[in-house]
Design an enzyme around this catalytic site. Structure first.
Site, short mmCIF file in Angstrom:
data_model
loop_
_atom_site.label_atom_id
_atom_site.label_comp_id
_atom_site.label_asym_id
_atom_site.label_seq_id
_atom_site.Cartn_x
_atom_site.Cartn_y
_atom_site.Cartn_z
N ARG A 148 25.56 39.99 22.03
CA ARG A 148 25.57 40.66 23.35
C ARG A 148 24.75 39.85 24.33
O ARG A 148 25.13 39.65 25.48
CB ARG A 148 25.04 42.10 23.25
CG ARG A 148 24.81 42.72 24.63
CD ARG A 148 24.65 44.25 24.65
NE ARG A 148 23.96 44.79 23.51
CZ ARG A 148 22.65 44.65 23.27
NH1 ARG A 148 21.87 43.99 24.11
NH2 ARG A 148 22.11 45.19 22.20
N TYR A 192 41.61 46.56 45.66
CA TYR A 192 42.20 47.00 44.39
C TYR A 192 41.85 48.48 44.14
O TYR A 192 40.68 48.87 44.29
CB TYR A 192 41.64 46.11 43.28
CG TYR A 192 42.06 46.48 41.89
CD1 TYR A 192 43.37 46.31 41.47
CD2 TYR A 192 41.15 46.99 40.98
CE1 TYR A 192 43.76 46.65 40.20
CE2 TYR A 192 41.53 47.32 39.70
CZ TYR A 192 42.84 47.15 39.31
OH TYR A 192 43.21 47.48 38.04
N ASP A 202 36.00 39.51 45.98
CA ASP A 202 36.89 39.58 44.83
C ASP A 202 37.94 38.49 45.01
O ASP A 202 38.81 38.59 45.88
CB ASP A 202 37.53 40.97 44.75
CG ASP A 202 38.41 41.15 43.52
OD1 ASP A 202 38.88 40.13 42.96
OD2 ASP A 202 38.64 42.31 43.13
N LYS A 227 43.90 38.12 35.12
CA LYS A 227 45.01 37.73 35.99
C LYS A 227 45.23 36.22 35.96
O LYS A 227 45.58 35.69 34.93
CB LYS A 227 44.76 38.28 37.40
CG LYS A 227 44.25 39.74 37.43
CD LYS A 227 45.26 40.77 36.98
CE LYS A 227 44.69 42.17 36.78
NZ LYS A 227 43.93 42.72 37.89
#
Ligand SMILES: *Cc1c(COP(=O)(O)O)cnc(C)c1O
Length: 401
Positions: A53, A106, A179, A204
């Site tokens: 992590r 978005y 973004d 994407k």
């Protein structure tokens, strides 16, 4: 040498953070599918690796590459784009703070801001950021701590002047976040235009093959938290705060997803060239079709964002949206294509079609972000452009019969 800023984009995308494996010489970073690392005595870590992590070599290779392609000081890879956004916003905002966001961001970003952060005391105003007056009016002096831009935006492909918004955000002591998912780092680098932070859904274009979900935060060199905020490690550096939150909240990218994103990044430059060429061809076809009432694509010379996009980007991207006059026609069209697959998401090699009002943007129905119900969104893929145009031509005929 591989994060040398004088190197071109494609070279950085292939080499930054990708030194051959020290143990074997493997030319691709191995998938370190591991949770923990042997210590050579208490606290004596080999190369600093302690627990996955906190850090994992495959993820670190992706983070180095993403920082290099965006021109950032550091990048952080997450399990999804929204996990990246959530971690960043919780690092940068406190209850009572306010953020300004674009009014066609978005839908998932809006849902996060309005329905997750809202109940924790973060206020927001959604405005049309293509109009600088609306931004200036929305900024609340001393309370606005983040300005959130998406450009080109989703699904209307409007183009926001990043440098102009950066000047207003800086004057207000707010962090400017862009973004950059739709443009990808191959076509636009917001940090060079004055943004403090870039976020990506690597699901994407960066991944590019519709086979992973991932996200990233990339931080500009020297970026500082909003005025008045000290981070959890006692500094005002955005990089320190996001590093702390990435580990403390733990929504990290797994090793295999990080490896897939890295693999995608290496071909991003050539893929984006073809996405742009195919999208231009499709947009021009749609603009000349009698059943289409509007086409949103910044590559069209009469698009309101065309000149700005030509200045700010190195290509107009692979996303196109258009209107067909009624929701019924839009829905029928989405069901009539054969090569364009009816699906949410974008940025993969295969072309996709969707109906934003009922699919990706269903969560913003009834808000300031509601989208026209006759809008159809295309993610134009890498197929032969003649086949894509023929498919749309056939589907438009079927849908308007
Ligand atoms: C998909 C998307 C996101 C969210 O990313 P996930 O990986 O789906 O969590 C954020 N911004 C934009 C522009 C997107 O297209």
């Amino acid at each position: 040498m591989t994060d040398d800023e004088s190197l071109g984009f494609a070279t950085r995308a292939i080499h930054a953070g990708q030194e051959p494996d020290a143990a074997t010489g493997a030319v691709v970073p191995p998938i370190y599918q591991v949770s923990t690392y042997k210590q050579d005595g208490v606290g004596r870590l080999r190369g600093g690796w302690e627990y996955s992590r906190s850090g994992n070599p495959t993820r670190a290779a992706l983070e180095a590459a993403l920082a290099a392609v965006e021109g950032g000081a550091a990048a952080f890879a997450f399990a999804s784009g929204l996990a990246a956004e959530d971690t960043l916003l919780r690092a940068a905002l406190r209850p009572g703070d306010h953020m300004v966001i674009g009014n066609d961001v978005y839908g998932g970003t809006y849902r996060l801001v309005a329905r997750v952060l809202g109940p924790w005391g973060v206020e927001h105003t959604a405005v049309d950021l293509t109009d600088p007056h609306q931004l200036v009016d929305a900024i609340r002096p001393g309370q606005t701590k983040v300005v959130w831009v998406e450009t080109p935006s989703n699904p209307l492909l409007s183009v926001v002047d990043i440098a102009a918004v950066a000047a207003h955000a800086r004057a207000a002591g707010a962090l400017l976040v862009v973004d950059n998912t739709f443009a990808s780092p191959a076509l636009q680098n917001p940090l060079a235009l004055g943004a403090d932070v870039v976020v990506h859904s690597t699901t994407k274009y960066v991944g590019g093959h519709s086979d992973l979900v991932g996200g990233a935060v990339v931080v500009a060199d020297g970026a500082q938290l909003p005025a008045g905020l000290e981070g959890p490690t006692g500094t005002t550096s955005v990089r320190d705060a996001v590093a702390f939150h990435q580990n403390a909240s733990g929504a990290v990218a797994g090793p295999f997803d990080a490896w897939l994103a890295l693999r995608g990044l290496k071909t991003l430059d050539v893929r984006m060239q073809r996405h742009c060429a195919n999208a231009q061809r499709v947009a021009e076809f749609l603009a000349g079709h009698p059943a289409v009432t509007a086409v949103h694509y910044p590559g069209l010379p009469d698009n309101p964002g065309h000149e700005l996009a030509a200045r700010q980007m190195r290509g107009f991207g692979g996303m196109v949206s258009f209107r067909v006059g009624s929701a019924e026609t839009a829905v029928a069209l989405c069901g009539a294509t054969e090569i364009f697959t009816l699906a949410e998401s974008l940025g993969g090699v295969e072309s996709l079609v969707e109906h934003p009002a009922r699919m990706t943007h269903g969560s913003v129905a009834g808000t300031a972000l509601e989208v026209p119900d006759d809008l159809v969104r295309l993610s134009v893929g890498l197929e032969d452009p003649d086949d894509l145009v023929r498919d749309l031509d056939r589907a438009l005929a079927a849908a308007t019969r």
